[in-house]
Scaffold this active site. Sequence first.
Site, PDB file in Angstrom:
ATOM      1  N   GLU A   1       0.269  25.205  18.807  1.00 34.06           N
ATOM      2  CA  GLU A   1      -0.737  25.990  19.524  1.00 34.06           C
ATOM      3  C   GLU A   1      -1.320  27.095  18.638  1.00 34.06           C
ATOM      4  O   GLU A   1      -1.457  28.246  19.056  1.00 34.06           O
ATOM      5  CB  GLU A   1      -0.141  26.614  20.797  1.00 34.06           C
ATOM      6  CG  GLU A   1       0.375  25.595  21.782  1.00 34.06           C
ATOM      7  CD  GLU A   1       0.943  26.235  23.035  1.00 34.06           C
ATOM      8  OE1 GLU A   1       1.705  27.217  22.915  1.00 34.06           O
ATOM      9  OE2 GLU A   1       0.624  25.764  24.129  1.00 34.06           O
TER      10      GLU A   1
ATOM     11  N   CYS B   1       0.070  30.798  31.746  1.00 35.59           N
ATOM     12  CA  CYS B   1      -0.232  32.107  31.164  1.00 35.59           C
ATOM     13  C   CYS B   1      -1.712  32.449  31.239  1.00 35.59           C
ATOM     14  O   CYS B   1      -2.080  33.626  31.407  1.00 35.59           O
ATOM     15  CB  CYS B   1       0.256  32.159  29.720  1.00 35.59           C
ATOM     16  SG  CYS B   1      -0.371  30.818  28.686  1.00 35.59           S
TER      17      CYS B   1
END
Length: 655
Positions: A331, A421
Amino acid sequence: MSRSPSSSDYPQCSYGSTSLPSGSFWGKQTAGVRTTTLAFQLHMLKTTGRYDAFKLKWHPSYDDPPTHWPVPNHLFWDSDVAKWIEGAVYSLAVSEDAAVENAVEELVDMIRGAQQEDGYLNIHFTVVAPEQRWTNVRDLHEMYNAGHLIEAAIAHHNHFGNRRLLDPIVKYVDHIDRKFGPEDGKLHGYPGHPEIELALLRLYGITRDEKHLRLAKYFLIERGNLTGQDGKHFYDWEMKQRGDRENEVPRYYPEKGSYWYQQALTPITQQQTIEGHSVRAMYLYTAVADLVRLDSTLSEEYQVALKRLWRNMVEQKMYETGGIGAVKQWEGFGIDYLLPQATDEGGCYAETCASIGIMMMAERMLAIDPDGDYADAMELALYNTILGSKSLDGKAFTYVNQLASCPNDPSKRDEWFECACCPPNVTRLFATLGGYIWSWREQSPDRIEVTVHLHTAATLRIPTSHGEVVLEQITNYPWDGKVSYRVTAPTEVTVVIKSRIPKWTTIPEKQPYPVVGRKYILEGASEFEVNFDLTPRFVRPHPFTGRDTIAVARGPVVYCVEDADHSWVDDHFKTTYLDPVVSLVEENHTDASTGEAFVRIKSPGGGALLDVDGTMQRTKDTFKERKDLVFVPFYFRGNRGGKGMLRVGLRRLAE
């Protein structure tokens, strides 16, 4: 020597000085978050089990195997709740909502009830694995969750004026301080996912407790110490204490010892390029920038490192849309200039939280260095990746923001995510947007300096000893380049406005006002007007990316093509070339299905369809036919149904 800060130094507090007109571009966006998104996300917290998790009862999902070993899927629930509380409280400061306020207070009650006698406060390590507390700070996010709880507590304290959430969180910080630090008998570690560092610095602004500043500073300076714990890198040391198998690595590591993933392979001052997980990097360097601002004893090497890492990011690792992070596995960042547009073209992640992190870091960098380049990046990320991460109805979100779709990764949004998130992060950012628009300082009781970072319709109110100063931005930006300023101030007060000139515009030869450092200097009158050229332009990536593509942009807004406007496309625009010789045509447009108004851009006959016959080695390209192309803002993508086909950069037809 530490600087004595004010909590209003942060956008999460200063946003209250700014109001956004209800019908303006950002006024409508932020109102939608308050009226729709907050309630929708509260519903998702309740239906997924997060809302009640602080009751410390078992949830069936706790038995699920981890999708990303060794991280349990529910490990972030504390932070999901904390970020929602934070965004909710910011929104309550603008508009009352009894249901939201009741939910906030019920959650505060549950958090208070979940705290252990020693101050510890974490769902997973209380309910599921209490014996594993602080045994894997590299991977298991105890301090990341704590950081978001701190930020929620600060927001709650500032709005409600009580310590119902602040006191238990300070007690938790005391627990952490007893556990970590340079002293003998403490763990010489630091979190795998930065967040608590920036939160502790904000907490210091509230408490003035030097312990909070000292702990944040320790986490930042200790990071990457190769001999920090018993002569070993802390992550190696704790791995040995756990008894991990020699070559067992987290799913997101390409190989053993990949501590660059956590920006912990070397100390921060020695880091030459920005590496690893992009959100962690942004949160880490946001904290470092704030520490530079607060602590005059800090080595100059930290500010030098910040500028070096920032340049590497924006010049070699940032997408045209303000997205960062090309590699899905971790990521985050790849090698310099690795910026493919789609999964089937080599990657593209561009996580929403990472672009929010760009805004956070840019805002802190502006506090120590008023270079407009930071605001340019902030604006690029805001109008494209961040704004596009939320559907127009406020009920669907993106986690990744790829610049092109493919069969396995079509352009779409989701209501929620296993790791959720991004949705509440968007909510708390939108709720505090006013704090990012401008900054100001009182040079003397008779002189106020306001630096404008973002151009948008907004009103700023600054109290002074002589009375209130009011500064209005009047504009239809980003669709119109005219920005007017109106100043209302006591006669004793001089107001100086420094209005950023974006890099994408040109400064006229006959400058209407003095220009210093790419800023118009406006003073000596009550009204001013500046104009920015919004002529559509082609944007090309750096040639070292290997992408011979061009994208369309207008002002801060980057555009894309979607199948909703091109019924003939069936290959995600892979064989669609764009002829840069063909003129771009602007038109004011209101979408019939969504009601969204924007400037649409057309290229009549500007599309050329490549004739692909499967031959690997070709002597020349041949094209079947020409097509009209319609470009819409990247943020607008995915709101009209369709097949999920999208592309920002089209292959360039040779001129």
